[in-house]
Design an enzyme around this catalytic site. Structure first.
Site, PDB file in Angstrom:
ATOM      1  N   SER A   8       8.388  -5.122 -29.240  1.00  0.00           N
ATOM      2  CA  SER A   8       9.237  -5.091 -28.047  1.00  0.00           C
ATOM      3  C   SER A   8       9.344  -3.656 -27.545  1.00  0.00           C
ATOM      4  O   SER A   8       9.584  -2.734 -28.327  1.00  0.00           O
ATOM      5  CB  SER A   8      10.630  -5.612 -28.415  1.00  0.00           C
ATOM      6  N   CYS A  27      29.389 -13.965 -31.929  1.00  0.00           N
ATOM      7  CA  CYS A  27      30.179 -15.032 -31.349  1.00  0.00           C
ATOM      8  C   CYS A  27      29.256 -16.201 -31.030  1.00  0.00           C
ATOM      9  O   CYS A  27      28.292 -16.042 -30.286  1.00  0.00           O
ATOM     10  CB  CYS A  27      30.864 -14.524 -30.084  1.00  0.00           C
TER      11      CYS A  27
HETATM   12  C1  LIG Z   1      13.337  -8.732 -34.951  1.00  0.00           C
HETATM   13  C2  LIG Z   1      13.461  -9.026 -33.493  1.00  0.00           C
HETATM   14  N1  LIG Z   1      12.625  -9.906 -32.936  1.00  0.00           N
HETATM   15  C3  LIG Z   1      12.665 -10.199 -31.634  1.00  0.00           C
HETATM   16  C4  LIG Z   1      13.589  -9.608 -30.798  1.00  0.00           C
HETATM   17  C5  LIG Z   1      13.615  -9.955 -29.344  1.00  0.00           C
HETATM   18  O1  LIG Z   1      13.064  -8.908 -28.572  1.00  0.00           O
HETATM   19  P1  LIG Z   1      13.442  -8.772 -27.036  1.00  0.00           P
HETATM   20  O2  LIG Z   1      14.837  -8.301 -26.946  1.00  0.00           O
HETATM   21  O3  LIG Z   1      12.456  -7.755 -26.500  1.00  0.00           O
HETATM   22  O4  LIG Z   1      13.228 -10.094 -26.401  1.00  0.00           O
HETATM   23  C6  LIG Z   1      14.505  -8.692 -31.337  1.00  0.00           C
HETATM   24  C7  LIG Z   1      15.558  -8.090 -30.507  1.00  0.00           C
HETATM   25  O5  LIG Z   1      16.623  -7.758 -30.979  1.00  0.00           O
HETATM   26  C8  LIG Z   1      14.424  -8.378 -32.714  1.00  0.00           C
HETATM   27  O6  LIG Z   1      15.252  -7.509 -33.290  1.00  0.00           O
END
Ligand SMILES: Cc1ncc(COP(=O)(O)O)c(C=O)c1O
Length: 395
Positions: free
Chosen positions: A195, A322
């Site tokens: 991400s 929550c």
């Molecule tokens: C381990 C993990 N996977 C997936 C995501 C989702 O990513 P995005 O916020 O870019 O959709 C996050 C976001 O917090 C994450 O920490």
């Protein structure tokens, strides 16, 4: 008011260099990367340069990188794109909801899913994955670094198990990329999610590595963008931002960034635990990414601590969320076997590349005094007067 941001696992601030790289693509470099005129060619060149940069960070080939709208889309593509009705999938109980809820949906669609558990340090046992294999197992999806504890999973061993069983292996590396070296060849995965906004690129950006030769079913249909793996006009400025952030991360990793960051994180843990009784680190002793610590402070509510810290200028997050109007303890901490009360008494502190020693010193000062203040008004907390009492308070 002095404000310190230590919630970088939620999102990271854009680095100025990343913003500088993106800016021209909102203004004069606005072309559609699919257009054949020079505006389009300029945008296309920028997208391909970013692809090379992201590939270099992962030791992948540029053609193996598909840009997405974020980690969630990358996870969805990595999961839904590799399985069909009737397939069996193995995942873990501590996945991010982007994978966990995708797997729940797969079950509704006629797939079978096994959720392997974790030990008290939130680690998956690769042998549990081996034991869960079935003749119709198609995919193993295991998070590389947990977003709440920062604990790293034995992905290389899981990759070997997947290869031996001839099963696809996807790993959600959203919280690992840019913090520890991530090498898709060593991991032996078929798909890996990242991400942008966890590595100081903008929100709404991300990528999925898909190993060459892997047939993946797209999530959306339209033009033939991203080699027919993700339809839709590319977010050129966002992709440029991810490329720049990946380049910065590569240099940071090579220049010893993780050791310096882990030093600051460890100093924070040591100091807070030295000055606060009935407290500890969740996942301590397991390999972790260098920026994350998950701390519990018995006899207080994590949510209350997060709010009290915010009022003093420190941003962190709690181990509870929550859900349907009630405060639910984190599924990750509960899966580790932690009592619900302790899971509710936990907070996550996560550092970023912009974090300074002064920021950490601020947290070291503010956290213990805020915990003490909340405990003063807690009806259940009794201050230990001797070492023996302290042991009782912790147990
Ligand atoms: C381990 C993990 N996977 C997936 C995501 C989702 O990513 P995005 O916020 O870019 O959709 C996050 C976001 O917090 C994450 O920490």
């Amino acid at each position: 008011m002095h404000r310190v941001y230590l919630d970088n696992n939620a999102t990271t601030p854009l680095l100025p260099e990343v913003f500088d790289a993106m800016r021209p693509f909102y203004l004069e470099g606005f072309g559609n990367a699919s257009s054949i005129h020079s505006h389009g060619q300029h945008a296309r060149a920028a997208v391909e340069k970013a692809r090379v940069s992201v590939a270099a960070l992962l030791n992948a080939r540029p053609a193996e990188i598909v840009f997405t709208s974020g980690g969630t889309e990358a996870d969805n593509l990595g999961v839904f794109g590799l399985v069909a009705r009737g397939d069996h999938v193995i995942t873990s109980a501590i996945e991010h909801h982007a994978v966990l809820n995708s797997c729940k949906r797969l079950e509704q669609m006629g797939c079978e899913v096994t959720y392997v558990g974790v030990n008290d340090r939130s680690q998956v046992d690769p042998q549990d994955i081996r034991r869960a294999l079935r003749p119709n197992t198609r995919l193993i999806s295991i998070i590389m670094a947990n977003n709440e504890t920062g604990v790293l999973q034995p992905v290389e061993e899981i990759g070997r198990i997947a290869q031996e069983a001839d099963v696809f292996f996807h790993t959600d590396a959203v919280q690992a990329v840019g913090k520890v070296p991530v090498d898709v060849q060593k991991i032996g995965c078929d798909a890996l999610s990242l991400s942008g906004h966890k590595i100081h690129a903008p929100q709404g950006t991300g990528a999925l590595f898909i190993k060459k030769g892997t047939l993946i079913q797209p999530l959306s249909y339209g033009g033939s963008h991203e080699r027919q793996r993700r339809a839709g006009t590319e977010n050129v400025p966002g992709i440029v931002g991810v490329g720049k952030a990946a380049e910065i991360a590569r240099h940071w990793l090579a220049d010893g960034g993780p050791a310096t960051m882990a030093g600051m994180r460890d100093a924070l843990e040591d100091s807070v635990l030295r000055t606060t009784d009935a407290a500890g680190v969740n996942g301590l002793g397991a390999p972790r990414v260098p920026n994350t610590t998950n701390l519990y402070f018995d006899h207080i509510e994590g949510e209350a601590l997060v709010i009290a810290l915010d009022l003093k200028g420190l941003a962190v997050s709690s181990g509870a969320a929550c859900s349907s109007g009630a405060i639910e303890p984190s599924h990750v901490l509960v899966a580790m076997g932690m009592p619900q009360q302790r899971a509710r008494a936990s907070i996550r502190v996560s550092l970023g590349k912009q974090t300074t020693q002064d920021d950490v010193d601020f947290a070291i000062r503010i956290i213990p005094e805020t915990v003490a203040r909340l405990r003063e008004i807690s009806p259940v907390y009794k201050k230990p007067v001797s070492k023996n009492d302290e042991k009782q308070a912790v147990s």
